[in-house]
Design a protein around this motif. Structure first.
Motif, PDB file in Angstrom:
ATOM      1  N   ALA A 230       0.834  -1.204   0.000  1.00 16.60           N
ATOM      2  CA  ALA A 230       0.000   0.000   0.000  1.00 16.60           C
ATOM      3  C   ALA A 230       0.872   1.259   0.000  1.00 16.60           C
ATOM      4  O   ALA A 230       0.578   2.224  -0.726  1.00 16.60           O
ATOM      5  CB  ALA A 230      -0.937  -0.006   1.210  1.00 16.60           C
TER       6      ALA A 230
ATOM      7  N   LYS B 201       2.376   1.715  -3.449  1.00 18.84           N
ATOM      8  CA  LYS B 201       1.400   2.265  -4.391  1.00 18.84           C
ATOM      9  C   LYS B 201       1.318   3.788  -4.266  1.00 18.84           C
ATOM     10  O   LYS B 201       1.219   4.493  -5.266  1.00 18.84           O
ATOM     11  CB  LYS B 201       0.021   1.649  -4.160  1.00 18.84           C
ATOM     12  CG  LYS B 201      -0.077   0.213  -4.621  1.00 18.84           C
ATOM     13  CD  LYS B 201      -1.467  -0.333  -4.366  1.00 18.84           C
ATOM     14  CE  LYS B 201      -1.621  -1.753  -4.852  1.00 18.84           C
ATOM     15  NZ  LYS B 201      -2.995  -2.258  -4.662  1.00 18.84           N
TER      16      LYS B 201
ATOM     17  N   ASN C 200      -6.005   2.379  -5.090  1.00 20.42           N
ATOM     18  CA  ASN C 200      -6.757   1.208  -5.551  1.00 20.42           C
ATOM     19  C   ASN C 200      -6.780   1.080  -7.068  1.00 20.42           C
ATOM     20  O   ASN C 200      -7.153   0.038  -7.597  1.00 20.42           O
ATOM     21  CB  ASN C 200      -8.179   1.235  -5.004  1.00 20.42           C
ATOM     22  CG  ASN C 200      -8.227   0.846  -3.548  1.00 20.42           C
ATOM     23  OD1 ASN C 200      -7.318   0.202  -3.043  1.00 20.42           O
ATOM     24  ND2 ASN C 200      -9.268   1.250  -2.863  1.00 20.42           N
TER      25      ASN C 200
ATOM     26  N   LYS D 113      -2.319  -1.798  -9.547  1.00 23.56           N
ATOM     27  CA  LYS D 113      -2.055  -3.199  -9.205  1.00 23.56           C
ATOM     28  C   LYS D 113      -0.563  -3.431  -9.422  1.00 23.56           C
ATOM     29  O   LYS D 113      -0.020  -3.078 -10.467  1.00 23.56           O
ATOM     30  CB  LYS D 113      -2.844  -4.159 -10.093  1.00 23.56           C
ATOM     31  CG  LYS D 113      -4.343  -3.922 -10.111  1.00 23.56           C
ATOM     32  CD  LYS D 113      -4.967  -4.176  -8.778  1.00 23.56           C
ATOM     33  CE  LYS D 113      -6.474  -3.977  -8.883  1.00 23.56           C
ATOM     34  NZ  LYS D 113      -7.052  -3.401  -7.721  1.00 23.56           N
TER      35      LYS D 113
ATOM     36  N   ASN E 185      -2.213  -5.519  -0.592  1.00 23.11           N
ATOM     37  CA  ASN E 185      -1.741  -4.301   0.074  1.00 23.11           C
ATOM     38  C   ASN E 185      -1.015  -4.581   1.386  1.00 23.11           C
ATOM     39  O   ASN E 185      -0.172  -3.800   1.806  1.00 23.11           O
ATOM     40  CB  ASN E 185      -2.907  -3.354   0.335  1.00 23.11           C
ATOM     41  CG  ASN E 185      -3.380  -2.686  -0.933  1.00 23.11           C
ATOM     42  OD1 ASN E 185      -2.674  -2.628  -1.926  1.00 23.11           O
ATOM     43  ND2 ASN E 185      -4.603  -2.180  -0.899  1.00 23.11           N
TER      44      ASN E 185
ATOM     45  N   THR F 160     -10.906   2.439 -10.955  1.00 25.11           N
ATOM     46  CA  THR F 160     -12.097   1.948 -10.286  1.00 25.11           C
ATOM     47  C   THR F 160     -13.315   2.305 -11.124  1.00 25.11           C
ATOM     48  O   THR F 160     -13.435   3.415 -11.609  1.00 25.11           O
ATOM     49  CB  THR F 160     -12.239   2.600  -8.900  1.00 25.11           C
ATOM     50  OG1 THR F 160     -10.947   2.927  -8.408  1.00 25.11           O
ATOM     51  CG2 THR F 160     -12.876   1.672  -7.912  1.00 25.11           C
TER      52      THR F 160
END
Length: 122
Positions: free
Chosen positions: A31, A34, A53, A56, A66, A94
């Protein structure tokens, strides 16, 4: 933390460019990686993640959760335990739950390349 304990990672984007390499603590979570990717994302790319989110991270053919850490992603090759870990980054924006999901040609191309690469490695 001693310098030799740090994990060196770089991220390969869908267009073949790289972000990194960076030296991170082994306890750094996916996480956190990212968030670092989003902060350092090239501004001139057409596909840009907006939130963590949307990103990936793929390492050794698997999408990383994550909660995993950089230390857990380190692989050993015989006697070699050090080196840069290259992770692939896929942007998957998303999608609102009321809309049907569609995949961009770029995302499908990256998925096909990763599948081909994974087959070669095995």
């Amino acid at each position: 933390m001693p310098e030799e304990d740090l994990v060196e990672v770089k991220f390969r984007l869908y267009d073949g460019s790289d972000i990194g390499p960076f030296r991170v603590a082994p306890a750094t979570t996916v996480a956190n990686l990212k968030e670092r990717i989003i902060a350092d994302w090239p501004k001139d790319n057409k596909v840009t993640p907006k939130v963590a989110n949307d990103v990936k991270i793929i390492s050794a053919g698997k999408v990383l959760e994550n909660s995993r850490t950089a230390g857990q992603c380190r692989m050993t090759f015989g006697e070699l335990q050090k080196g840069v870990i290259t992770m692939h980054v896929v942007v998957q924006p998303t999608v609102a739950k009321t809309k049907s999901a569609t995949f961009s040609p770029q995302l499908l191309l990256v998925a096909a390349e990763l599948f081909y690469f994974t087959c070669l490695v095995q």
